[in-house]
Scaffold this motif. Structure first.
Motif, PDB file in Angstrom:
ATOM      1  N   TYR A 245     -32.276  37.467  26.035  1.00 49.47           N
ATOM      2  CA  TYR A 245     -32.707  37.359  25.626  1.00 49.47           C
ATOM      3  C   TYR A 245     -31.309  38.658  24.466  1.00 49.47           C
ATOM      4  O   TYR A 245     -31.483  38.135  23.492  1.00 49.47           O
ATOM      5  CB  TYR A 245     -34.293  38.431  25.558  1.00 49.47           C
ATOM      6  N   ILE A 246     -30.737  39.495  25.623  1.00 52.05           N
ATOM      7  CA  ILE A 246     -29.716  40.188  25.072  1.00 52.05           C
ATOM      8  C   ILE A 246     -28.408  39.052  24.642  1.00 52.05           C
ATOM      9  O   ILE A 246     -28.121  39.464  23.798  1.00 52.05           O
ATOM     10  CB  ILE A 246     -28.848  40.801  25.765  1.00 52.05           C
ATOM     11  N   ALA A 247     -28.267  37.878  25.153  1.00 51.25           N
ATOM     12  CA  ALA A 247     -27.245  36.954  24.394  1.00 51.25           C
ATOM     13  C   ALA A 247     -27.775  36.349  23.413  1.00 51.25           C
ATOM     14  O   ALA A 247     -26.723  36.674  22.810  1.00 51.25           O
ATOM     15  CB  ALA A 247     -27.578  35.570  25.734  1.00 51.25           C
ATOM     16  N   ASP A 248     -29.132  36.623  23.506  1.00 52.71           N
ATOM     17  CA  ASP A 248     -29.705  35.169  21.872  1.00 52.71           C
ATOM     18  C   ASP A 248     -28.592  36.075  20.938  1.00 52.71           C
ATOM     19  O   ASP A 248     -28.299  36.066  20.113  1.00 52.71           O
ATOM     20  CB  ASP A 248     -30.717  35.176  22.385  1.00 52.71           C
ATOM     21  N   ALA A 249     -29.897  37.766  21.072  1.00 51.83           N
ATOM     22  CA  ALA A 249     -29.579  38.944  20.584  1.00 51.83           C
ATOM     23  C   ALA A 249     -27.907  39.011  20.087  1.00 51.83           C
ATOM     24  O   ALA A 249     -27.262  39.091  18.365  1.00 51.83           O
ATOM     25  CB  ALA A 249     -30.039  40.042  20.453  1.00 51.83           C
ATOM     26  N   ASP A 250     -27.122  39.063  20.472  1.00 58.53           N
ATOM     27  CA  ASP A 250     -25.640  39.375  20.272  1.00 58.53           C
ATOM     28  C   ASP A 250     -24.826  38.315  19.965  1.00 58.53           C
ATOM     29  O   ASP A 250     -23.880  38.564  18.550  1.00 58.53           O
ATOM     30  CB  ASP A 250     -25.245  39.352  21.750  1.00 58.53           C
ATOM     31  N   ALA A 251     -25.780  37.240  20.439  1.00 55.03           N
ATOM     32  CA  ALA A 251     -24.624  35.724  19.071  1.00 55.03           C
ATOM     33  C   ALA A 251     -25.576  36.171  17.998  1.00 55.03           C
ATOM     34  O   ALA A 251     -24.509  35.322  17.432  1.00 55.03           O
ATOM     35  CB  ALA A 251     -25.276  34.748  20.235  1.00 55.03           C
ATOM     36  N   ARG A 252     -26.386  35.913  17.832  1.00 51.27           N
ATOM     37  CA  ARG A 252     -26.477  36.526  16.567  1.00 51.27           C
ATOM     38  C   ARG A 252     -25.886  37.842  15.636  1.00 51.27           C
ATOM     39  O   ARG A 252     -25.994  37.527  14.830  1.00 51.27           O
ATOM     40  CB  ARG A 252     -28.603  36.227  15.406  1.00 51.27           C
ATOM     41  N   GLY A 253     -25.373  38.738  16.320  1.00 49.15           N
ATOM     42  CA  GLY A 253     -24.496  39.298  16.213  1.00 49.15           C
ATOM     43  C   GLY A 253     -26.011  40.603  15.439  1.00 49.15           C
ATOM     44  O   GLY A 253     -26.077  42.031  14.857  1.00 49.15           O
ATOM     45  N   ASP A 254     -26.947  40.964  16.068  1.00 46.68           N
ATOM     46  CA  ASP A 254     -28.048  41.972  16.248  1.00 46.68           C
ATOM     47  C   ASP A 254     -28.085  42.749  16.995  1.00 46.68           C
ATOM     48  O   ASP A 254     -28.681  42.595  17.670  1.00 46.68           O
ATOM     49  CB  ASP A 254     -29.744  40.953  16.015  1.00 46.68           C
ATOM     50  N   THR A 255     -26.931  43.891  17.271  1.00 51.15           N
ATOM     51  CA  THR A 255     -27.126  44.563  17.385  1.00 51.15           C
ATOM     52  C   THR A 255     -27.764  45.558  18.074  1.00 51.15           C
ATOM     53  O   THR A 255     -28.200  46.562  19.249  1.00 51.15           O
ATOM     54  CB  THR A 255     -25.699  45.735  17.412  1.00 51.15           C
ATOM     55  N   GLU A 256     -29.378  45.715  17.317  1.00 51.97           N
ATOM     56  CA  GLU A 256     -30.716  46.762  17.519  1.00 51.97           C
ATOM     57  C   GLU A 256     -31.272  45.975  17.871  1.00 51.97           C
ATOM     58  O   GLU A 256     -31.889  46.964  19.226  1.00 51.97           O
ATOM     59  CB  GLU A 256     -31.109  46.977  15.962  1.00 51.97           C
ATOM     60  N   LEU A 257     -31.420  44.208  18.612  1.00 51.49           N
ATOM     61  CA  LEU A 257     -32.376  43.783  18.338  1.00 51.49           C
ATOM     62  C   LEU A 257     -31.855  43.722  20.339  1.00 51.49           C
ATOM     63  O   LEU A 257     -32.653  43.485  21.724  1.00 51.49           O
ATOM     64  CB  LEU A 257     -32.659  42.666  18.572  1.00 51.49           C
ATOM     65  N   ALA A 258     -30.725  43.391  20.429  1.00 52.30           N
ATOM     66  CA  ALA A 258     -29.556  43.383  21.384  1.00 52.30           C
ATOM     67  C   ALA A 258     -30.379  45.284  22.917  1.00 52.30           C
ATOM     68  O   ALA A 258     -30.565  44.909  23.665  1.00 52.30           O
ATOM     69  CB  ALA A 258     -28.657  42.929  22.289  1.00 52.30           C
ATOM     70  N   THR A 259     -30.006  45.808  21.653  1.00 47.87           N
ATOM     71  CA  THR A 259     -29.917  47.379  22.611  1.00 47.87           C
ATOM     72  C   THR A 259     -31.255  47.400  23.194  1.00 47.87           C
ATOM     73  O   THR A 259     -31.635  48.119  23.874  1.00 47.87           O
ATOM     74  CB  THR A 259     -30.262  49.170  20.882  1.00 47.87           C
ATOM     75  N   TRP A 260     -32.210  47.264  21.876  1.00 44.33           N
ATOM     76  CA  TRP A 260     -33.623  47.445  22.634  1.00 44.33           C
ATOM     77  C   TRP A 260     -34.266  46.131  24.075  1.00 44.33           C
ATOM     78  O   TRP A 260     -34.608  47.168  24.936  1.00 44.33           O
ATOM     79  CB  TRP A 260     -34.678  46.885  21.175  1.00 44.33           C
ATOM     80  N   PHE A 261     -33.797  45.309  23.962  1.00 45.44           N
ATOM     81  CA  PHE A 261     -33.504  44.610  25.047  1.00 45.44           C
ATOM     82  C   PHE A 261     -33.161  45.003  26.593  1.00 45.44           C
ATOM     83  O   PHE A 261     -33.526  44.915  27.383  1.00 45.44           O
ATOM     84  CB  PHE A 261     -33.010  43.206  24.467  1.00 45.44           C
ATOM     85  N   ARG A 262     -31.956  45.746  26.418  1.00 50.90           N
ATOM     86  CA  ARG A 262     -31.247  46.172  27.575  1.00 50.90           C
ATOM     87  C   ARG A 262     -31.373  47.683  27.337  1.00 50.90           C
ATOM     88  O   ARG A 262     -32.148  47.648  28.579  1.00 50.90           O
ATOM     89  CB  ARG A 262     -29.971  46.892  27.246  1.00 50.90           C
ATOM     90  N   LYS A 263     -32.657  48.585  26.763  1.00 51.25           N
ATOM     91  CA  LYS A 263     -33.293  49.403  27.562  1.00 51.25           C
ATOM     92  C   LYS A 263     -34.801  48.620  28.001  1.00 51.25           C
ATOM     93  O   LYS A 263     -35.315  49.046  28.835  1.00 51.25           O
ATOM     94  CB  LYS A 263     -34.594  50.155  26.122  1.00 51.25           C
ATOM     95  N   ILE A 264     -35.244  47.900  27.315  1.00 51.17           N
ATOM     96  CA  ILE A 264     -36.738  46.846  27.689  1.00 51.17           C
ATOM     97  C   ILE A 264     -36.226  46.671  29.805  1.00 51.17           C
ATOM     98  O   ILE A 264     -36.611  46.874  31.137  1.00 51.17           O
ATOM     99  CB  ILE A 264     -37.015  46.012  28.017  1.00 51.17           C
ATOM    100  N   GLN A 265     -34.607  46.215  30.183  1.00 53.97           N
ATOM    101  CA  GLN A 265     -34.200  45.802  30.937  1.00 53.97           C
ATOM    102  C   GLN A 265     -34.197  46.999  31.765  1.00 53.97           C
ATOM    103  O   GLN A 265     -34.376  46.687  33.341  1.00 53.97           O
ATOM    104  CB  GLN A 265     -32.923  45.018  30.705  1.00 53.97           C
TER     105      GLN A 265
END
Length: 76
Positions: free
Chosen positions: A33-53
């Motif tokens: 999920y982090i990689a998908d968000a990063d690939a789309r440039g969605d840093t907000e979502l990637a950060t949120w997934f990292r917190k969940i992780q």
């Protein structure tokens, strides 16, 4: 509404082991999920997934410790 089937396993540590497995699986799944968000440039979502992780990683570490302690107690 369907009723969740009860586990045929009656071991007292079953729920702990299952929750531990799910926490560790989510740590792994968040990588995708982090990689998908990063690939789309969605840093907000990637950060949120990292917190969940990280939360799941902490829960996994706590669960492993708890399981180890319980198994050691049973071995005495």
């Amino acid at each position: 509404m369907t009723k969740e089937q009860m586990s045929p396993v009656r071991d007292k540590n079953y729920d702990l082991i299952h929750a531990l497995q799910m926490s560790l699986e989510h740590v792994y799944r968040m990588e995708t999920y982090i990689a998908d968000a990063d690939a789309r440039g969605d840093t907000e979502l990637a950060t949120w997934f990292r917190k969940i992780q990280e939360n799941n990683r902490k829960a996994g570490d706590q669960g492993k410790q708890m399981l180890m302690n319980r198994l050691q107690q049973e071995g005495r």
